[in-house]
Design a protein around this motif. Structure first.
Motif, PDB file in Angstrom:
ATOM      1  N   THR A 111       0.830  -1.199   0.000  1.00  0.00           N
ATOM      2  CA  THR A 111       0.000   0.000   0.000  1.00  0.00           C
ATOM      3  C   THR A 111       0.868   1.255   0.000  1.00  0.00           C
ATOM      4  N   GLU A 112       1.936   1.233   0.787  1.00  0.00           N
ATOM      5  CA  GLU A 112       2.885   2.355   0.795  1.00  0.00           C
ATOM      6  C   GLU A 112       3.450   2.613  -0.592  1.00  0.00           C
ATOM      7  N   ARG A 113       3.891   1.531  -1.254  1.00  0.00           N
ATOM      8  CA  ARG A 113       4.502   1.693  -2.587  1.00  0.00           C
ATOM      9  C   ARG A 113       3.502   2.308  -3.548  1.00  0.00           C
ATOM     10  N   TRP A 114       2.270   1.809  -3.474  1.00  0.00           N
ATOM     11  CA  TRP A 114       1.226   2.315  -4.367  1.00  0.00           C
ATOM     12  C   TRP A 114       0.957   3.791  -4.072  1.00  0.00           C
ATOM     13  N   LEU A 115       0.816   4.118  -2.807  1.00  0.00           N
ATOM     14  CA  LEU A 115       0.547   5.516  -2.434  1.00  0.00           C
ATOM     15  C   LEU A 115       1.681   6.434  -2.887  1.00  0.00           C
ATOM     16  N   CYS A 116       2.912   6.028  -2.619  1.00  0.00           N
ATOM     17  CA  CYS A 116       4.055   6.873  -2.983  1.00  0.00           C
ATOM     18  C   CYS A 116       4.086   7.103  -4.489  1.00  0.00           C
ATOM     19  N   GLU A 117       3.776   6.052  -5.257  1.00  0.00           N
ATOM     20  CA  GLU A 117       3.786   6.181  -6.713  1.00  0.00           C
ATOM     21  C   GLU A 117       2.692   7.142  -7.183  1.00  0.00           C
ATOM     22  N   VAL A 118       1.481   6.996  -6.633  1.00  0.00           N
ATOM     23  CA  VAL A 118       0.378   7.874  -7.042  1.00  0.00           C
ATOM     24  C   VAL A 118       0.677   9.322  -6.640  1.00  0.00           C
ATOM     25  N   ILE A 119       1.201   9.501  -5.438  1.00  0.00           N
ATOM     26  CA  ILE A 119       1.506  10.855  -4.950  1.00  0.00           C
ATOM     27  C   ILE A 119       2.560  11.501  -5.840  1.00  0.00           C
ATOM     28  N   ARG A 120       3.546  10.690  -6.261  1.00  0.00           N
ATOM     29  CA  ARG A 120       4.599  11.214  -7.144  1.00  0.00           C
ATOM     30  C   ARG A 120       4.029  11.543  -8.529  1.00  0.00           C
ATOM     31  N   GLN A 121       3.293  10.571  -9.097  1.00  0.00           N
ATOM     32  CA  GLN A 121       2.741  10.776 -10.453  1.00  0.00           C
ATOM     33  C   GLN A 121       1.813  11.984 -10.513  1.00  0.00           C
ATOM     34  N   ARG A 122       0.963  12.110  -9.513  1.00  0.00           N
ATOM     35  CA  ARG A 122      -0.023  13.201  -9.535  1.00  0.00           C
ATOM     36  C   ARG A 122       0.496  14.474  -8.873  1.00  0.00           C
ATOM     37  N   ALA A 123       1.707  14.405  -8.351  1.00  0.00           N
ATOM     38  CA  ALA A 123       2.347  15.559  -7.691  1.00  0.00           C
ATOM     39  C   ALA A 123       1.455  16.135  -6.593  1.00  0.00           C
ATOM     40  N   LEU A 124       0.972  15.246  -5.725  1.00  0.00           N
ATOM     41  CA  LEU A 124       0.050  15.679  -4.674  1.00  0.00           C
ATOM     42  C   LEU A 124       0.814  16.084  -3.412  1.00  0.00           C
ATOM     43  N   PRO A 125       0.633  17.294  -2.914  1.00  0.00           N
ATOM     44  CA  PRO A 125       1.148  17.592  -1.577  1.00  0.00           C
ATOM     45  C   PRO A 125       0.404  16.711  -0.566  1.00  0.00           C
ATOM     46  N   THR A 126       1.167  16.048   0.325  1.00  0.00           N
ATOM     47  CA  THR A 126       0.535  15.043   1.197  1.00  0.00           C
ATOM     48  C   THR A 126       0.987  15.207   2.644  1.00  0.00           C
ATOM     49  N   LEU A 127       0.009  15.236   3.535  1.00  0.00           N
ATOM     50  CA  LEU A 127       0.281  15.220   4.978  1.00  0.00           C
ATOM     51  C   LEU A 127      -0.145  13.851   5.474  1.00  0.00           C
ATOM     52  N   TRP A 128       0.799  13.081   6.037  1.00  0.00           N
ATOM     53  CA  TRP A 128       0.606  11.641   6.305  1.00  0.00           C
ATOM     54  C   TRP A 128       0.911  11.388   7.782  1.00  0.00           C
ATOM     55  N   VAL A 129      -0.096  11.089   8.568  1.00  0.00           N
ATOM     56  CA  VAL A 129       0.115  10.760   9.987  1.00  0.00           C
ATOM     57  C   VAL A 129       0.614   9.323  10.095  1.00  0.00           C
ATOM     58  N   ALA A 130       1.743   9.143  10.773  1.00  0.00           N
ATOM     59  CA  ALA A 130       2.332   7.808  10.899  1.00  0.00           C
ATOM     60  C   ALA A 130       2.942   7.655  12.284  1.00  0.00           C
ATOM     61  N   HIS A 131       2.876   6.433  12.818  1.00  0.00           N
ATOM     62  CA  HIS A 131       3.503   6.153  14.115  1.00  0.00           C
ATOM     63  C   HIS A 131       4.804   5.387  13.943  1.00  0.00           C
ATOM     64  N   ASP A 132       4.893   4.653  12.847  1.00  0.00           N
ATOM     65  CA  ASP A 132       5.969   3.698  12.694  1.00  0.00           C
ATOM     66  C   ASP A 132       7.226   4.357  12.112  1.00  0.00           C
ATOM     67  N   ARG A 133       8.285   4.302  12.887  1.00  0.00           N
ATOM     68  CA  ARG A 133       9.541   4.956  12.490  1.00  0.00           C
ATOM     69  C   ARG A 133      10.032   4.437  11.143  1.00  0.00           C
ATOM     70  N   ALA A 134       9.952   3.122  10.951  1.00  0.00           N
ATOM     71  CA  ALA A 134      10.461   2.558   9.698  1.00  0.00           C
ATOM     72  C   ALA A 134       9.628   3.061   8.515  1.00  0.00           C
ATOM     73  N   GLN A 135       8.336   3.170   8.725  1.00  0.00           N
ATOM     74  CA  GLN A 135       7.495   3.668   7.638  1.00  0.00           C
ATOM     75  C   GLN A 135       7.857   5.118   7.315  1.00  0.00           C
ATOM     76  N   ILE A 136       8.042   5.922   8.351  1.00  0.00           N
ATOM     77  CA  ILE A 136       8.386   7.322   8.121  1.00  0.00           C
ATOM     78  C   ILE A 136       9.690   7.404   7.333  1.00  0.00           C
ATOM     79  N   GLU A 137      10.653   6.566   7.688  1.00  0.00           N
ATOM     80  CA  GLU A 137      11.932   6.587   6.961  1.00  0.00           C
ATOM     81  C   GLU A 137      11.743   6.188   5.506  1.00  0.00           C
ATOM     82  N   ARG A 138      10.793   5.273   5.258  1.00  0.00           N
ATOM     83  CA  ARG A 138      10.585   4.826   3.873  1.00  0.00           C
ATOM     84  C   ARG A 138       9.870   5.870   3.028  1.00  0.00           C
ATOM     85  N   VAL A 139       8.866   6.559   3.597  1.00  0.00           N
ATOM     86  CA  VAL A 139       7.992   7.359   2.728  1.00  0.00           C
ATOM     87  C   VAL A 139       8.203   8.867   2.829  1.00  0.00           C
ATOM     88  N   ALA A 140       8.743   9.351   3.951  1.00  0.00           N
ATOM     89  CA  ALA A 140       8.685  10.802   4.190  1.00  0.00           C
ATOM     90  C   ALA A 140       9.723  11.579   3.389  1.00  0.00           C
TER      91      ALA A 140
END
Ligand code: ATP
Length: 207
Positions: free
Chosen positions: A156-185
């Motif tokens: 789901t992360e990979r899909w979201l990151c790809e869509v956000i990049r393709q559509r150039a969407l400014p995104t505010l993403w609430v996350a608790h998981d440190r590893a996830q933040i390192e991957r996507v932020a």
């Protein structure tokens, strides 16, 4: 057409001191903080769903110049718990989303599925697909993978990151998981004690 940034202009809630910042096109700004620190309420303020101080803008358009439902269609919030009102999944989608559904592991018949049978993780992923089907110009994501197992989280992360990049969407993403933040932020802010601080990572910057 160039995608405009999402700006917070002295935005405040009763839990958060006024904050001004800009999220650029395609940028993922992750927001972490202790439970109850006001992350969801900040998202709701940006979506103009709750009373708040200050304002938010999307390029030349602001919360004041766009009617509420049009603002929320442009600056689309996906809450942690999604609401569903029709009987089937397909009735909630304003246009076919076959590619997205396939990329998230759903079979083609998912549009016929009854809402009653959906697991919490299925609801969470389908709420993301529904949000993107409305072609928003900015995204507010409240723990979008909270109900997912590790493999589905990564998918789901990979899909979201790809869509956000393709559509150039400014995104505010609430996350608790440190590893996830390192991957996507692209950038990470931490909210605590009513303040929003830029986090450089490291043990004290995370929750
Ligand atoms: N409409 C409201 N009016 C007053 N207080 C509220 C309202 N909605 C939520 N709260 C309170 O505001 C605080 C912050 O809630 P919020 O949902 O923003 O926390 P959060 O940081 O997203 O937490 P979590 O990580 O647990 O989801 C909580 O103490 C909550 O009970």
């Amino acid at each position: 057409m160039k995608t405009p940034p999402l700006s917070l202009i002295q935005l405040s809630t009763d839990l958060l001191q006024p904050v001004s910042l800009q999220i650029r096109a395609g940028e993922i700004l992750c927001l972490s903080g202790p439970s109850g620190s006001g992350k969801s309420r900040l998202l709701r303020a940006v979506a103009d769903l709750d009373p708040h101080g200050g304002s938010a803008s999307l390029g030349a358009e602001t919360q004041q110049t766009l009617r509420g439902h049009l603002w929320r269609r442009a600056v689309m919030m996906v809450p942690a718990e999604s609401a569903w009102w029709h009987e089937t999944v397909g009735e909630h989608l304003p246009k076919p989303m076959d590619a997205a559904l396939g990329q998230l592991g759903f079979t083609a018949d998912v549009t016929d599925w009854s809402i009653d049978r959906l697991s919490s993780g299925e609801k969470q992923r389908l709420a993301l697909v529904r949000a993107l089907a409305h072609e928003p110009r900015a995204l507010l994501l409240d723990e979008p993978t909270a109900n997912l197992d590790p493999d589905t989280t990564r998918q789901t992360e990979r899909w979201l990151c790809e869509v956000i990049r393709q559509r150039a969407l400014p995104t505010l993403w609430v996350a608790h998981d440190r590893a996830q933040i390192e991957r996507v932020a692209s950038r990470h802010l931490h909210i605590e004690g009513g303040r929003l601080n830029e986090s450089a990572g490291g043990q004290n910057g995370w929750m």
